[in-house]
Design a protein around this motif. Structure first.
Motif, PDB file in Angstrom:
ATOM      1  N   PRO A 167      43.186  37.948   1.344  1.00  0.00           N
ATOM      2  CA  PRO A 167      42.302  39.094   1.577  1.00  0.00           C
ATOM      3  C   PRO A 167      40.854  38.854   1.171  1.00  0.00           C
ATOM      4  N   ARG A 168      40.594  37.858   0.360  1.00  0.00           N
ATOM      5  CA  ARG A 168      39.218  37.577  -0.078  1.00  0.00           C
ATOM      6  C   ARG A 168      38.609  36.396   0.676  1.00  0.00           C
ATOM      7  N   GLY A 169      39.227  36.032   1.797  1.00  0.00           N
ATOM      8  CA  GLY A 169      38.671  34.985   2.658  1.00  0.00           C
ATOM      9  C   GLY A 169      39.066  33.572   2.278  1.00  0.00           C
ATOM     10  N   ARG A 170      39.798  33.397   1.194  1.00  0.00           N
ATOM     11  CA  ARG A 170      40.221  32.048   0.816  1.00  0.00           C
ATOM     12  C   ARG A 170      41.377  31.601   1.701  1.00  0.00           C
ATOM     13  N   ARG A 171      41.378  30.334   2.067  1.00  0.00           N
ATOM     14  CA  ARG A 171      42.340  29.806   3.028  1.00  0.00           C
ATOM     15  C   ARG A 171      42.981  28.542   2.474  1.00  0.00           C
ATOM     16  N   ILE A 172      44.283  28.416   2.636  1.00  0.00           N
ATOM     17  CA  ILE A 172      45.013  27.212   2.268  1.00  0.00           C
ATOM     18  C   ILE A 172      45.718  26.702   3.517  1.00  0.00           C
ATOM     19  N   ALA A 173      45.856  25.382   3.614  1.00  0.00           N
ATOM     20  CA  ALA A 173      46.466  24.794   4.805  1.00  0.00           C
ATOM     21  C   ALA A 173      47.189  23.514   4.430  1.00  0.00           C
TER      22      ALA A 173
ATOM     23  N   GLU B 204      48.866  42.800  -0.744  1.00  0.00           N
ATOM     24  CA  GLU B 204      47.601  42.417  -0.107  1.00  0.00           C
ATOM     25  C   GLU B 204      47.835  41.921   1.322  1.00  0.00           C
ATOM     26  N   GLN B 205      46.777  42.028   2.125  1.00  0.00           N
ATOM     27  CA  GLN B 205      46.826  41.613   3.523  1.00  0.00           C
ATOM     28  C   GLN B 205      46.659  40.096   3.632  1.00  0.00           C
ATOM     29  N   VAL B 206      47.465  39.479   4.483  1.00  0.00           N
ATOM     30  CA  VAL B 206      47.365  38.038   4.705  1.00  0.00           C
ATOM     31  C   VAL B 206      47.341  37.760   6.208  1.00  0.00           C
ATOM     32  N   SER B 207      46.789  36.615   6.549  1.00  0.00           N
ATOM     33  CA  SER B 207      46.762  36.152   7.936  1.00  0.00           C
ATOM     34  C   SER B 207      47.348  34.749   7.957  1.00  0.00           C
ATOM     35  N   VAL B 208      48.323  34.520   8.845  1.00  0.00           N
ATOM     36  CA  VAL B 208      49.089  33.279   8.849  1.00  0.00           C
ATOM     37  C   VAL B 208      48.964  32.582  10.196  1.00  0.00           C
ATOM     38  N   ASN B 209      48.600  31.308  10.175  1.00  0.00           N
ATOM     39  CA  ASN B 209      48.672  30.463  11.370  1.00  0.00           C
ATOM     40  C   ASN B 209      49.983  29.699  11.312  1.00  0.00           C
ATOM     41  N   GLY B 210      50.868  29.962  12.273  1.00  0.00           N
ATOM     42  CA  GLY B 210      52.150  29.284  12.242  1.00  0.00           C
ATOM     43  C   GLY B 210      52.987  29.554  13.467  1.00  0.00           C
ATOM     44  N   LEU B 211      54.112  28.891  13.546  1.00  0.00           N
ATOM     45  CA  LEU B 211      55.027  29.012  14.683  1.00  0.00           C
ATOM     46  C   LEU B 211      55.974  30.187  14.466  1.00  0.00           C
ATOM     47  N   LYS B 212      56.050  31.065  15.459  1.00  0.00           N
ATOM     48  CA  LYS B 212      56.915  32.235  15.367  1.00  0.00           C
ATOM     49  C   LYS B 212      58.310  31.912  15.865  1.00  0.00           C
ATOM     50  N   GLY B 213      59.303  32.496  15.200  1.00  0.00           N
ATOM     51  CA  GLY B 213      60.674  32.288  15.607  1.00  0.00           C
ATOM     52  C   GLY B 213      60.998  33.007  16.911  1.00  0.00           C
ATOM     53  N   ILE B 214      61.973  32.491  17.632  1.00  0.00           N
ATOM     54  CA  ILE B 214      62.459  33.109  18.863  1.00  0.00           C
ATOM     55  C   ILE B 214      63.748  33.852  18.532  1.00  0.00           C
ATOM     56  N   GLY B 215      63.695  35.170  18.601  1.00  0.00           N
ATOM     57  CA  GLY B 215      64.879  35.967  18.321  1.00  0.00           C
ATOM     58  C   GLY B 215      65.089  36.287  16.860  1.00  0.00           C
TER      59      GLY B 215
END
Length: 257
Positions: free
Chosen positions: A125-131, A102-113
């Motif tokens: 994918p169903r709009g539910r969000r956890i934080a 399933e497709q997910v969307s993540v808010n977070g810090l990306k690694g360098i390298g």
């Protein structure tokens, strides 16, 4: 006839008095008696401490969960090879909002390298969000790994190195979605064996189930005939063995130290 009439009147009066007393008792119980407890209010949902919206967003198809050897969800792998890591709290909630494929969307810090993301919020994918509802930890939590338990063998082809939140290699992810932990020291020593596309045999304590397989390797090699013993990543620090003279001695605890 008068006798019957007087008896009927007395009977009617008794009934009226009894009814009046019963009504009065019920009224008194309603005023001073025990009242039914009111329904408990619904637990208030805990709001995140920080606004996650300014964080970079990573979107992709989840191909597998990344488990710890104790069976906890410590991350997930996306189809483009990105490894997403999150807190224990988010790991417990993830299967309720998103599954592999399933497709997910993540808010977070990306690694360098390195293809890694430290997630603070995940949308399924169903709009539910956890934080995360707590401030970010200043240091990563150690991997929860069983020191004892049933041996779980892993054989197959390596898909990718397994990173930690600091970008260090701590094992490998196999093409069959198994996860093999060896620890950073072993990973740097065995780098020639841990390359993507190489075959690998490993055995150690861990878990295997609906969410996948993960082990803390104790033996590892290109195949079973070339496997060597390695110190497990969660091995206790060296010291006197049980029953020896120094086993019960606490360094610095005696006056002679």
């Amino acid at each position: 006839m008068d006798i019957h009439r007087r008896s009927s009147c007395r009977l009617l009066a008794g009934v009226l008095v009894a009814g009046s007393l019963a009504a009065g008792g019920a009224h008194a119980a309603g005023k001073g008696g025990a009242q039914p407890a009111p329904a408990a209010p619904a637990a208030a949902q805990v709001a995140p401490v920080f606004d996650m919206s300014p964080l970079p967003v990573t979107t992709g198809l989840m191909t597998q969960y990344i488990l710890s050897p104790a069976g906890q969800l410590s991350g997930m792998l996306l189809a483009d090879g990105t490894q997403v890591f999150f807190s224990h709290d988010l790991g417990e909630q993830l299967p309720a909002i998103a599954r592999p494929g399933e497709q997910v969307s993540v808010n977070g810090l990306k690694g360098i390298g390195h293809p890694i993301v430290r997630a603070y919020a995940v949308t399924g994918p169903r709009g539910r969000r956890i934080a995360d509802v707590r401030p970010p930890a200043t240091a990563p939590m150690p991997v929860d790994s069983p020191s004892i338990g049933p041996d779980v063998p892993v054989d197959g082809t390596i898909l990718a190195p397994l990173y930690d939140m600091q970008g260090g290699v701590q094992g490998v992810i196999m093409r069959d979605h198994s996860v093999v932990y060896v620890g950073e020291k072993n990973a740097s020593r065995l780098v020639a064996w841990l390359k993507p596309g190489a075959t690998l045999h490993a055995i150690g304590t861990g878990v295997t189930g609906d969410h996948g397989t993960a082990i803390n390797a104790r033996e590892i090699g290109p195949d079973v005939n070339q496997a060597i013993h390695v110190e497990p990543a969660d091995a206790p620090p060296p010291g006197a063995f049980p029953g020896s003279a120094g086993y019960d001695v606490i360094p610095g605890g005696s006056s002679g130290d």
